[in-house]
Write a protein that holds these residues in place. Structure first.
Motif, PDB file in Angstrom:
ATOM      1  N   LYS A 106       0.832  -1.207   0.000  1.00  0.00           N
ATOM      2  CA  LYS A 106       0.000   0.000   0.000  1.00  0.00           C
ATOM      3  C   LYS A 106       0.864   1.255   0.000  1.00  0.00           C
ATOM      4  CE  LYS A 106      -4.180   1.679   2.192  1.00  0.00           C
ATOM      5  NZ  LYS A 106      -5.167   1.460   3.250  1.00  0.00           N
ATOM      6  N   LEU A 107       2.045   1.171   0.620  1.00  0.00           N
ATOM      7  CA  LEU A 107       2.983   2.295   0.652  1.00  0.00           C
ATOM      8  C   LEU A 107       3.832   2.380  -0.621  1.00  0.00           C
ATOM      9  CD1 LEU A 107       4.214   1.962   4.346  1.00  0.00           C
ATOM     10  CD2 LEU A 107       2.759   3.776   3.405  1.00  0.00           C
ATOM     11  N   GLY A 108       3.626   1.441  -1.552  1.00  0.00           N
ATOM     12  CA  GLY A 108       4.346   1.482  -2.824  1.00  0.00           C
ATOM     13  C   GLY A 108       5.591   0.606  -2.889  1.00  0.00           C
ATOM     14  N   TRP A 109       5.823  -0.217  -1.883  1.00  0.00           N
ATOM     15  CA  TRP A 109       6.996  -1.085  -1.864  1.00  0.00           C
ATOM     16  C   TRP A 109       6.673  -2.416  -2.521  1.00  0.00           C
ATOM     17  CZ3 TRP A 109      11.750   0.299   0.213  1.00  0.00           C
ATOM     18  CH2 TRP A 109      11.772   1.506   0.907  1.00  0.00           C
ATOM     19  N   ARG A 110       7.666  -2.990  -3.213  1.00  0.00           N
ATOM     20  CA  ARG A 110       7.552  -4.351  -3.742  1.00  0.00           C
ATOM     21  C   ARG A 110       8.229  -5.273  -2.745  1.00  0.00           C
ATOM     22  NH1 ARG A 110       8.978  -5.321  -9.414  1.00  0.00           N
ATOM     23  NH2 ARG A 110       7.985  -7.273  -8.882  1.00  0.00           N
ATOM     24  N   VAL A 111       7.627  -6.434  -2.528  1.00  0.00           N
ATOM     25  CA  VAL A 111       8.059  -7.327  -1.457  1.00  0.00           C
ATOM     26  C   VAL A 111       8.451  -8.687  -2.016  1.00  0.00           C
ATOM     27  CG1 VAL A 111       7.343  -8.464   0.684  1.00  0.00           C
ATOM     28  CG2 VAL A 111       6.475  -6.175   0.142  1.00  0.00           C
ATOM     29  N   MET A 112       9.576  -9.198  -1.536  1.00  0.00           N
ATOM     30  CA  MET A 112      10.002 -10.563  -1.842  1.00  0.00           C
ATOM     31  C   MET A 112      10.194 -11.294  -0.522  1.00  0.00           C
ATOM     32  SD  MET A 112      13.463 -11.862  -3.699  1.00  0.00           S
ATOM     33  CE  MET A 112      13.370 -13.308  -4.711  1.00  0.00           C
ATOM     34  N   ILE A 113       9.683 -12.514  -0.465  1.00  0.00           N
ATOM     35  CA  ILE A 113       9.902 -13.350   0.712  1.00  0.00           C
ATOM     36  C   ILE A 113      10.777 -14.510   0.288  1.00  0.00           C
ATOM     37  CG2 ILE A 113       8.827 -14.898   2.391  1.00  0.00           C
ATOM     38  CD1 ILE A 113       6.390 -13.007   2.286  1.00  0.00           C
ATOM     39  N   ILE A 114      11.864 -14.685   1.001  1.00  0.00           N
ATOM     40  CA  ILE A 114      12.759 -15.814   0.774  1.00  0.00           C
ATOM     41  C   ILE A 114      12.612 -16.733   1.977  1.00  0.00           C
ATOM     42  CG2 ILE A 114      15.151 -16.568   0.539  1.00  0.00           C
ATOM     43  CD1 ILE A 114      15.733 -13.870  -0.808  1.00  0.00           C
ATOM     44  N   TRP A 115      12.259 -17.984   1.707  1.00  0.00           N
ATOM     45  CA  TRP A 115      12.072 -18.962   2.770  1.00  0.00           C
ATOM     46  C   TRP A 115      13.394 -19.650   3.095  1.00  0.00           C
ATOM     47  CZ3 TRP A 115       7.706 -18.883   5.425  1.00  0.00           C
ATOM     48  CH2 TRP A 115       6.586 -18.304   4.825  1.00  0.00           C
ATOM     49  N   GLU A 116      13.524 -20.021   4.326  1.00  0.00           N
ATOM     50  CA  GLU A 116      14.726 -20.702   4.824  1.00  0.00           C
ATOM     51  C   GLU A 116      15.111 -21.887   3.928  1.00  0.00           C
ATOM     52  OE1 GLU A 116      15.650 -23.304   8.870  1.00  0.00           O
ATOM     53  OE2 GLU A 116      13.677 -22.419   8.558  1.00  0.00           O
ATOM     54  N   CYS A 117      14.144 -22.673   3.487  1.00  0.00           N
ATOM     55  CA  CYS A 117      14.440 -23.853   2.668  1.00  0.00           C
ATOM     56  C   CYS A 117      14.949 -23.471   1.278  1.00  0.00           C
ATOM     57  CB  CYS A 117      13.221 -24.763   2.568  1.00  0.00           C
ATOM     58  SG  CYS A 117      11.802 -24.013   1.728  1.00  0.00           S
ATOM     59  N   GLN A 118      14.652 -22.272   0.811  1.00  0.00           N
ATOM     60  CA  GLN A 118      15.079 -21.839  -0.514  1.00  0.00           C
ATOM     61  C   GLN A 118      16.538 -21.402  -0.537  1.00  0.00           C
ATOM     62  OE1 GLN A 118      12.050 -18.840  -1.000  1.00  0.00           O
ATOM     63  NE2 GLN A 118      10.811 -20.182  -2.299  1.00  0.00           N
TER      64      GLN A 118
END
Length: 135
Positions: A106-118
């Motif tokens: 909503k604030l205009g940021w793009r988000v990436m989630i990296i999981w521990e297993c990756q």
């Protein structure tokens, strides 16, 4: 039967790192080696992202599969005991993560989630990170 006292359980939980975990350090070294520069743990952003790229308006979270409920991952299995404690705690973590991602977007940021297993497959992870940061 759980033989640890509440105090001992609390001490063990205190050893779980919120910052500078092994998977996070692997990701930080990878991103730095690729030539990207970032800020760490900006507390003024929802969820205090692990890596922040202000000029790109992008953030990366490095999530532990157990603590953040990585769907379909063997590392995210529930403990066999004290489900009345663990289930609400872990589900609450996942709900909070989703709220933080929505707030960031909503604030205009793009988000990436990296999981521990990756983090185990560095070649694939490098490709994902490059695509995310260069897009």
């Amino acid at each position: 039967m759980d033989t640890l006292s509440a105090r001992d359980r609390s001490r063990r939980m205190a050893l779980v790192r919120a910052k500078d975990s092994k998977p996070e350090l692997v990701v930080r070294r990878l991103v730095h080696r690729l030539g990207y520069r970032y800020r760490l743990h900006r507390r003024d952003l929802p969820g205090t992202p692990d890596l922040v790229f202000p000029a790109r308006e992008k953030v990366i979270f490095v999530h532990g599969c157990f603590w953040h409920r990585h769907a379909g991952c063997g590392l995210a299995r529930l403990p066999k005991s004290r489900l009345d404690f663990w289930l609400p705690k872990l589900e609450g973590n996942a709900r909070r993560d989703a709220r933080n991602v929505r707030a960031l977007r909503k604030l205009g940021w793009r988000v990436m989630i990296i999981w521990e297993c990756q983090v185990r497959d560095l070649e694939r992870l490098e490709s994902r990170v490059r695509r995310f940061l260069d897009a």
